[in-house]
Scaffold this active site. Structure first.
Site, short mmCIF file in Angstrom:
data_model
loop_
_atom_site.label_atom_id
_atom_site.label_comp_id
_atom_site.label_asym_id
_atom_site.label_seq_id
_atom_site.Cartn_x
_atom_site.Cartn_y
_atom_site.Cartn_z
N ASP A 16 0.83 -1.20 0.00
CA ASP A 16 0.00 0.00 0.00
C ASP A 16 0.87 1.26 0.00
O ASP A 16 1.67 1.47 0.92
CB ASP A 16 -0.88 -0.07 1.27
CG ASP A 16 -2.05 0.88 1.24
OD1 ASP A 16 -2.08 1.76 0.36
OD2 ASP A 16 -2.93 0.75 2.11
N GLY A 42 -4.89 3.10 -8.12
CA GLY A 42 -5.06 3.25 -9.57
C GLY A 42 -4.20 4.35 -10.18
O GLY A 42 -4.33 4.65 -11.37
N ASP A 62 -10.63 3.82 -1.62
CA ASP A 62 -11.25 2.77 -0.80
C ASP A 62 -12.75 2.61 -1.01
O ASP A 62 -13.48 3.58 -1.18
CB ASP A 62 -11.03 3.09 0.69
CG ASP A 62 -9.58 2.88 1.09
OD1 ASP A 62 -8.71 2.79 0.20
OD2 ASP A 62 -9.32 2.82 2.30
C1 GAL Z 1 -5.72 2.01 2.73
C2 GAL Z 1 -6.16 0.84 1.87
C3 GAL Z 1 -7.13 0.01 2.69
C4 GAL Z 1 -6.46 -0.46 3.95
C5 GAL Z 1 -5.90 0.73 4.73
C6 GAL Z 1 -5.08 0.28 5.92
O1 GAL Z 1 -4.80 2.77 2.01
O2 GAL Z 1 -6.74 1.30 0.70
O3 GAL Z 1 -7.60 -1.08 1.92
O4 GAL Z 1 -5.43 -1.36 3.62
O5 GAL Z 1 -5.09 1.54 3.91
O6 GAL Z 1 -4.47 1.32 6.60
#
Ligand code: GAL
Length: 425
Positions: free
Chosen positions: A169, A219, A240
């Site tokens: 991430d 994306g 999200d």
């Molecule tokens: C976001 C991600 C989520 C989750 C979250 C955790 O960036 O899109 O799916 O993983 O971080 O902190």
């Protein structure tokens, strides 16, 4: 030699018989879109995720409350509810498992996860696989330790623990590296991002363990165009998901046009499932699940498995819908047309079959009615026999019948032998 030749002829005849038996008589070339997407063919077949990954992830329901006990409970429930048998294999720990690094840079889990190897062994003992989460930045989105500068070390550790899946991430890589090293230069920032994802790909491959590599960078920079070349098995296409119809529908709308980029081993990821979460109605849960199947999306449930209601289990374990998602041809569906507030999507399936999803995306039950499915627009002759995948009933589609759908509900039909519009000479 003669025996060999005749055996060869028999084999050829058998192959041709099997092919004919599996293919419908309909001339496939006339259906709305071609059978294999050209861009999907360019990528060489990877070892993992030949069909979209299926499993469960901790984030959507538990967020930072995930712990060892919760992961074991999720694994137990995947087995007890029959979800494992339906194909849900990965049990994925999302953010907030990370502790501190020692003097050698080795990252330990925090107190919620006393023994990662033992946890992975437990999940494996159930016939399941296990996933983990990190960031190319110094911190994850939840503010826990990321992998920046420790990529090889972390990848090796995941492999030693026995992990089978990594969600990576972007998070603090943006301020840590992109904005710092290339201020005001978007193109250079994007190159830094590509390099970071490629670096972890190399580190994962070096472990020799097959690990599904899931990109989570929302994306950016049309990841579907470059992700597969740096090892992505799946890549988030958006920000999200939340358990609200408006958000789910906004995400769906962003998927139209991305279908040519998905294929076995490399999938568009419109984010994890919210089925059973929040205040989604049953119709919305059904439509969300149906559309994820049409999109060849990863099916990562994100609900509270120990307290799952029977009607939610019925949605998540609908084998016919899962078969659409997991179809071996691996072609993502496309939005073919919309009429008022009704959208019509199709997905080409192995053996020449076709899935059709008709969705009332409007808020008013009656606003789009009367609605007649225009089979011609799908490249189909009028009169098709299919199966309604939510009622299990056989359906004759002629285009004349009035389709009455509640707000946000779906009609999902599988036509095994679609009849194309006859060729005009
Ligand atoms: C976001 C991600 C989520 C989750 C979250 C955790 O960036 O899109 O799916 O993983 O971080 O902190």
């Amino acid at each position: 030699m003669r025996i060999f030749t005749s055996l060869f002829v028999v084999a050829l005849a058998l192959v041709s018989f099997t092919t004919q038996a599996q293919s419908p008589a309909a001339p496939q070339a006339q259906l709305a879109t071609p059978q294999v997407s050209p861009k999907a063919q360019l990528v060489s077949p990877p070892q993992v995720s030949q069909t979209p990954p299926m499993g469960w992830n901790s984030w959507n329901y538990f967020a930072n409350k995930v712990d060892d006990k919760g992961i074991r409970a999720a694994a137990d429930q995947l087995v007890a509810t029959g979800m494992k048998d339906a194909g849900y294999v990965y049990v994925n720990i999302d953010d907030t498992w990370e502790g501190e690094r020692d003097a050698n840079g080795v990252l330990a889990p925090n107190a919620k996860f006393p023994d990662m190897k033992a946890l992975a062994d437990y999940v494996h003992s159930k016939g399941l696989k296990i996933g983990i989460y990190s960031s190319p930045g110094s911190k994850t989105c939840g503010g826990y330790a990321g992998s920046l500068g420790h990529e090889e070390q972390d990848a090796k550790m995941y492999a030693e623990w026995g992990f089978d899946y990594l969600k990576y991430d972007l998070c603090s890589f943006i301020p840590d590296v992109m904005e710092k090293q290339a201020p005001h230069n978007k193109a250079a920032q994007m190159r830094l991002m590509h390099t970071a994802y490629a670096k972890m790909d190399k580190a994962l491959k070096a472990t020799g363990r097959p690990i599904v590599y899931s990109f989570c960078q929302y994306g950016w920079d049309a990841v579907w165009e470059w992700g597969p070349s740096v090892g992505a098995n799946l890549w988030r296409t958006t920000g999200d998901v939340t358990p609200e119809w408006d958000r789910i529908y906004a995400i769906v709308s962003q998927q139209a046009g991305l279908e040519e980029y998905a294929g076995p081993g490399h999938w568009n990821d419109p984010d994890m499932l919210e089925v059973g979460n929040g205040k989604l109605t049953l119709a919305e849960n059904r439509t969300h699940f149906s559309l994820w199947a049409m999109l060849a999306a990863p099916l990562l449930a994100g609900n509270d498995l120990p307290n799952m209601k029977p009607e939610i289990k019925a949605i998540l374990t609908n084998r016919d819908v899962i078969a659409i998602d997991q179809d071996p041809l691996g072609r993502q569906g496309a939005r073919i047309y919309s009429d008022g507030e009704v959208e019509v999507w199709t997905r080409h399936l192995a053996g020449g079959a076709l899935a059709i999803a008709v969705v009332n995306v409007g808020d008013n039950r009656y606003s789009t009615h009367p609605f007649h499915l225009n089979l011609r627009k799908l490249g189909l002759a009028e009169t098709q026999t299919g199966k309604d995948l939510w009622t299990g009933k056989t359906l004759e589609l002629t285009g004349n019948e009035l389709l009455v759908m509640a707000s946000h509900d779906v009609l999902l039909v599988r036509v095994d032998a679609p009849k194309a519009i006859p060729a005009v000479n």
